[in-house]
Design a protein around this motif. Sequence first.
Motif, mmCIF file in Angstrom:
data_model
loop_
_atom_site.group_PDB
_atom_site.id
_atom_site.type_symbol
_atom_site.label_atom_id
_atom_site.label_comp_id
_atom_site.label_asym_id
_atom_site.label_seq_id
_atom_site.Cartn_x
_atom_site.Cartn_y
_atom_site.Cartn_z
ATOM 1 N N ASP A 52 0.836 -1.207 0.000
ATOM 2 C CA ASP A 52 0.000 0.000 0.000
ATOM 3 C C ASP A 52 0.868 1.254 0.000
ATOM 4 O OD1 ASP A 52 -2.534 -1.279 0.092
ATOM 5 O OD2 ASP A 52 -2.312 -1.643 2.231
ATOM 6 N N GLU A 53 1.904 1.225 0.816
ATOM 7 C CA GLU A 53 2.799 2.374 0.906
ATOM 8 C C GLU A 53 3.600 2.562 -0.379
ATOM 9 O OE1 GLU A 53 6.542 4.031 3.626
ATOM 10 O OE2 GLU A 53 5.472 2.202 4.228
ATOM 11 N N PHE A 54 4.021 1.457 -0.973
ATOM 12 C CA PHE A 54 4.850 1.518 -2.182
ATOM 13 C C PHE A 54 4.051 1.930 -3.409
ATOM 14 C CE2 PHE A 54 6.356 -0.850 -5.988
ATOM 15 C CZ PHE A 54 7.551 -0.169 -6.201
ATOM 16 N N LYS A 55 2.895 1.304 -3.615
ATOM 17 C CA LYS A 55 2.162 1.518 -4.872
ATOM 18 C C LYS A 55 1.575 2.926 -4.984
ATOM 19 C CE LYS A 55 -1.529 -0.134 -7.848
ATOM 20 N NZ LYS A 55 -2.525 -1.171 -8.169
ATOM 21 N N GLN A 56 1.023 3.446 -3.901
ATOM 22 C CA GLN A 56 0.335 4.734 -3.961
ATOM 23 C C GLN A 56 -0.777 4.656 -5.018
ATOM 24 O OE1 GLN A 56 1.293 7.447 -1.733
ATOM 25 N NE2 GLN A 56 2.298 5.659 -0.808
ATOM 26 N N ASP A 57 -0.851 5.630 -5.897
ATOM 27 C CA ASP A 57 -1.901 5.624 -6.923
ATOM 28 C C ASP A 57 -1.322 5.378 -8.317
ATOM 29 O OD1 ASP A 57 -0.523 7.956 -7.191
ATOM 30 O OD2 ASP A 57 -2.280 9.272 -7.307
ATOM 31 N N LYS A 58 -0.147 4.779 -8.360
ATOM 32 C CA LYS A 58 0.538 4.543 -9.641
ATOM 33 C C LYS A 58 0.171 3.173 -10.222
ATOM 34 C CE LYS A 58 3.161 8.293 -9.326
ATOM 35 N NZ LYS A 58 4.577 8.165 -8.967
ATOM 36 N N ILE A 59 0.395 2.996 -11.505
ATOM 37 C CA ILE A 59 0.297 1.679 -12.138
ATOM 38 C C ILE A 59 1.427 0.813 -11.587
ATOM 39 C CG2 ILE A 59 0.602 0.420 -14.316
ATOM 40 C CD1 ILE A 59 -0.768 2.766 -15.716
ATOM 41 N N CYS A 60 1.088 -0.425 -11.235
ATOM 42 C CA CYS A 60 2.077 -1.330 -10.644
ATOM 43 C C CYS A 60 2.301 -2.529 -11.560
ATOM 44 C CB CYS A 60 1.610 -1.799 -9.272
ATOM 45 S SG CYS A 60 2.800 -2.825 -8.392
ATOM 46 N N PHE A 61 3.551 -2.702 -11.971
ATOM 47 C CA PHE A 61 3.946 -3.801 -12.865
ATOM 48 C C PHE A 61 4.741 -4.806 -12.021
ATOM 49 C CE2 PHE A 61 4.757 -4.165 -17.680
ATOM 50 C CZ PHE A 61 4.828 -5.550 -17.622
ATOM 51 N N VAL A 62 4.209 -6.015 -11.882
ATOM 52 C CA VAL A 62 4.845 -7.032 -11.041
ATOM 53 C C VAL A 62 5.508 -8.092 -11.912
ATOM 54 C CG1 VAL A 62 4.479 -8.852 -9.319
ATOM 55 C CG2 VAL A 62 3.231 -6.675 -9.143
ATOM 56 N N PHE A 63 6.798 -8.319 -11.672
ATOM 57 C CA PHE A 63 7.560 -9.346 -12.371
ATOM 58 C C PHE A 63 7.776 -10.503 -11.397
ATOM 59 C CE2 PHE A 63 8.453 -5.301 -14.270
ATOM 60 C CZ PHE A 63 8.441 -5.544 -15.638
ATOM 61 N N GLY A 64 7.079 -11.609 -11.612
ATOM 62 C CA GLY A 64 7.119 -12.708 -10.667
ATOM 63 C C GLY A 64 7.977 -13.870 -11.126
ATOM 64 N N SER A 65 8.763 -14.421 -10.199
ATOM 65 C CA SER A 65 9.579 -15.615 -10.456
ATOM 66 C C SER A 65 10.477 -15.441 -11.676
ATOM 67 C CB SER A 65 8.681 -16.847 -10.630
ATOM 68 O OG SER A 65 7.847 -17.032 -9.513
ATOM 69 N N SER A 66 11.177 -14.326 -11.730
ATOM 70 C CA SER A 66 12.004 -14.032 -12.900
ATOM 71 C C SER A 66 13.366 -14.703 -12.806
ATOM 72 C CB SER A 66 12.183 -12.516 -13.055
ATOM 73 O OG SER A 66 12.881 -11.982 -11.947
ATOM 74 N N TRP A 67 13.874 -15.087 -13.957
ATOM 75 C CA TRP A 67 15.217 -15.633 -14.127
ATOM 76 C C TRP A 67 16.058 -14.614 -14.894
ATOM 77 C CZ3 TRP A 67 16.793 -20.702 -12.623
ATOM 78 C CH2 TRP A 67 15.779 -21.469 -12.036
ATOM 79 N N PRO A 68 17.383 -14.761 -14.923
ATOM 80 C CA PRO A 68 18.227 -13.811 -15.667
ATOM 81 C C PRO A 68 17.782 -13.627 -17.113
ATOM 82 C CG PRO A 68 19.606 -15.170 -14.271
ATOM 83 C CD PRO A 68 18.205 -15.725 -14.158
ATOM 84 N N GLU A 69 17.324 -14.713 -17.760
ATOM 85 C CA GLU A 69 16.873 -14.602 -19.156
ATOM 86 C C GLU A 69 15.651 -13.687 -19.273
ATOM 87 O OE1 GLU A 69 18.572 -18.832 -18.686
ATOM 88 O OE2 GLU A 69 17.392 -17.407 -17.496
ATOM 89 N N HIS A 94 13.224 -15.490 -8.982
ATOM 90 C CA HIS A 94 13.076 -16.879 -8.552
ATOM 91 C C HIS A 94 14.164 -17.270 -7.564
ATOM 92 C CE1 HIS A 94 12.120 -21.131 -8.693
ATOM 93 N NE2 HIS A 94 13.385 -21.386 -8.947
ATOM 94 N N GLU A 95 15.373 -16.851 -7.838
ATOM 95 C CA GLU A 95 16.488 -17.139 -6.943
ATOM 96 C C GLU A 95 16.787 -15.901 -6.111
ATOM 97 O OE1 GLU A 95 19.428 -20.335 -8.702
ATOM 98 O OE2 GLU A 95 19.334 -18.608 -10.051
ATOM 99 N N ILE A 96 16.763 -16.064 -4.786
ATOM 100 C CA ILE A 96 16.943 -14.895 -3.916
ATOM 101 C C ILE A 96 18.259 -14.942 -3.141
ATOM 102 C CG2 ILE A 96 14.494 -14.366 -3.713
ATOM 103 C CD1 ILE A 96 14.489 -15.875 -1.059
ATOM 104 N N LYS A 97 19.237 -15.620 -3.713
ATOM 105 C CA LYS A 97 20.573 -15.599 -3.121
ATOM 106 C C LYS A 97 21.129 -14.181 -3.231
ATOM 107 C CE LYS A 97 21.407 -20.389 -4.452
ATOM 108 N NZ LYS A 97 22.142 -21.297 -5.352
ATOM 109 N N ALA A 98 21.873 -13.772 -2.202
ATOM 110 C CA ALA A 98 22.346 -12.394 -2.107
ATOM 111 C C ALA A 98 23.095 -11.938 -3.363
ATOM 112 C CB ALA A 98 23.238 -12.246 -0.877
ATOM 113 N N GLN A 99 23.949 -12.818 -3.883
ATOM 114 C CA GLN A 99 24.743 -12.460 -5.062
ATOM 115 C C GLN A 99 23.856 -12.224 -6.279
ATOM 116 O OE1 GLN A 99 27.770 -15.335 -6.001
ATOM 117 N NE2 GLN A 99 28.576 -14.166 -7.727
ATOM 118 N N LYS A 100 22.833 -13.071 -6.453
ATOM 119 C CA LYS A 100 21.913 -12.938 -7.585
ATOM 120 C C LYS A 100 21.103 -11.645 -7.466
ATOM 121 C CE LYS A 100 22.415 -17.143 -9.534
ATOM 122 N NZ LYS A 100 22.706 -17.412 -10.951
#
Length: 393
Positions: free
Chosen positions: A203-220, A242-248
């Motif tokens: 709620d705090e992040f989106k405000q009244d803007k269009i929100c584009f969500v990229f889910g489970s993304s890979w480098p490709e 998709h991978e949430i390792k710090a380096q990635k």
Amino acid sequence: MTTWISPKQKQFVEGRKSVWKQLKSIEATQIIWIHTASLGEYEQAVPVMKELKTKFPDHKLLVTFFSPSGFEVKKKDPLPDFVFYLPLDTKSNAKNFVESLNIKLAIFVKYEIWPNYLNALAKAEIPTYLISALFRKEQIYFKPIGQFLKQALYQFEHIFVQNESSLNQLKQAGFTNMSISGDTRYDRVTQQLQMDNQLDFMDEFKQDKICFVFGSSWPEDEAVFMDFINSTTNVKFVIAPHEIKAQKVQSLVEKLNKKVVLHSKMKNKNLAEAEVLVIDRIGLLSKIYAYADIGYVGGGMGNAGLHNILEPATFGVPIVIGKNFQKFPEAIELRKYAGLFSVENASEFSKIASKLVKNHQLRKQTGMIAGHFVEARAGATRLIIEKIVGKIG
């Protein structure tokens, strides 16, 4: 000292060492056993598990995983009573596993077909079912070299398939113990609509803007949408890799020239001013999709396998995916109905993404198609439960 190829391989081996000890602690309990490969198949089983817990409160649900990625995420989930790794499919393991437990019913999900376990269950006369199954003519069961695996399919009391093409494939191979139920994932995602999906940080992040969500993304996938994010203004972006390792995650952040906030470090940050929110923890994506005006579902630009498009679709979100989706019937069908767009490259992505951002009517119409698509296909769980309910002793 053992040298492991990867942490996942170590989890795969080490995690199985305690299974036999764990099994001894529940050997007298009446068990309904559900086996899943990983997280996606587990989610398919959730609606069935919920119904079974309601109808059979005196039985305990045992879930087994093949993959560490599924086990590690769900090992503390309160829905099943027990969560274990499945010992490898050898004759002795299967015999010991089945004989050491008081299994009243067994359910395997989608592609999980382990011949030795199925033979052991059949010898013990335990009703066994395959749910949300998909079959294609190029699979090994339907080739001369796959006769051993094909014979394993006969051990199922009934096979519930997702679609007519799977049913016809089994018919051509001589099977009669099957029916079309649909995919239980539709039931799973429609249940999400009944939950509390509010997230204060969104709620705090989106405000009244269009929100584009990229889910489970890979480098490709990121290579395809990164230029668009960096060149587009007045839009909020959420990236859940998709991978949430710090380096990635750090590599991803370094490619962004926007005001970026990591979920793990958002305390005392001004989310309203942030342009990109990177979700570096698991378990939030299904609720985040409730805030999306447009969604990109990852996995389809490379060979990782397309992730779950039904999660955003159930919220009526227009969806964009990569080019490799031919093994995912829900994506093929939704694209045919114009509720989903597939792209080949960054140029195509930018073109369709720009249209969706600028054209409210296109977003509304595409999202409505996606939402109705999911709603119309719910109901697989009911068909499965009706068939198996009388088989539990």
